[in-house]
Scaffold this motif. Structure first.
Motif, short mmCIF file in Angstrom:
data_model
loop_
_atom_site.label_atom_id
_atom_site.label_comp_id
_atom_site.label_asym_id
_atom_site.label_seq_id
_atom_site.Cartn_x
_atom_site.Cartn_y
_atom_site.Cartn_z
N HIS A 69 0.83 -1.23 0.04
CA HIS A 69 -0.16 -0.15 0.02
C HIS A 69 0.68 1.27 0.19
O HIS A 69 0.61 2.14 -0.78
CB HIS A 69 -1.02 0.08 1.20
CG HIS A 69 -2.26 1.17 0.91
ND1 HIS A 69 -1.74 2.45 1.46
CD2 HIS A 69 -3.24 1.07 0.51
CE1 HIS A 69 -3.00 2.79 1.37
NE2 HIS A 69 -3.94 2.07 0.69
N ASP A 70 1.79 1.25 0.76
CA ASP A 70 2.59 2.51 0.98
C ASP A 70 3.41 3.01 -0.45
O ASP A 70 3.43 3.97 -0.61
CB ASP A 70 3.75 2.36 2.10
CG ASP A 70 2.75 2.65 3.25
OD1 ASP A 70 1.86 2.97 3.56
OD2 ASP A 70 3.47 2.39 4.36
N TYR A 71 3.76 1.71 -1.06
CA TYR A 71 4.58 1.74 -2.17
C TYR A 71 3.51 2.48 -3.52
O TYR A 71 4.11 2.97 -4.42
CB TYR A 71 5.05 0.46 -2.85
CG TYR A 71 6.34 0.17 -1.70
CD1 TYR A 71 7.46 0.70 -1.95
CD2 TYR A 71 6.10 -0.99 -0.89
CE1 TYR A 71 8.64 0.27 -1.09
CE2 TYR A 71 7.20 -1.36 -0.14
CZ TYR A 71 8.52 -0.83 -0.29
OH TYR A 71 9.55 -1.39 0.44
N ALA A 73 0.85 4.18 -2.83
CA ALA A 73 -0.28 5.28 -2.62
C ALA A 73 0.07 6.71 -3.59
O ALA A 73 1.09 6.98 -3.97
CB ALA A 73 0.18 6.05 -1.30
N ASN A 94 5.70 7.90 -5.93
CA ASN A 94 6.76 7.31 -4.92
C ASN A 94 8.09 6.88 -5.46
O ASN A 94 9.08 6.37 -4.77
CB ASN A 94 6.19 6.21 -4.26
CG ASN A 94 4.86 6.78 -3.53
OD1 ASN A 94 4.79 7.61 -2.69
ND2 ASN A 94 3.61 5.95 -3.50
#
Length: 106
Positions: A69-71, A73, A94
């Motif tokens: 998820h963080d990669y 966003a 990102n």
């Protein structure tokens, strides 16, 4: 949030409608590998992990695991038809760098 363009949504809908078995949606993941350090992985899934983030747009469900998820966003996913070949493309804010094929980033 991950955004799918209309073209990407249509490609996913088409893949779901022609699948050999019932499908709940599209899983998008990031795994170590590829030319630049990480690679995008896409696939139709019939089982949803309870820890997934679920994104739904116009009836299409997209599942993203917590590690990815963080990669992902803010990423916009498109489906492009071109002479060189057709496929999904990723515009990922990102990514500090990416390989020339666009399927890997770092």
């Amino acid at each position: 949030m991950i955004n799918l363009t209309d073209s990407a949504l249509n490609a996913v809908r088409n893949a779901i409608s022609t699948a050999n078995k019932p499908v709940d949606g599209l899983r998008i993941m990031v795994e170590a590998g590829g030319c630049a350090g990480y690679k995008y992985m896409l696939g139709l899934v019939d089982v949803v992990d309870p820890d997934d983030t679920v994104i739904e747009r116009d009836g299409v469900r997209v599942f993203v695991d917590n590690k990815s998820h963080d990669y992902l966003a803010g990423t916009t996913i498109d489906f492009v038809i071109a002479l060189e070949g057709s496929g999904f493309t990723f515009e990922n804010p990102n990514a500090k760098n990416s390989c020339s094929c666009g399927k890997s980033f770092g």
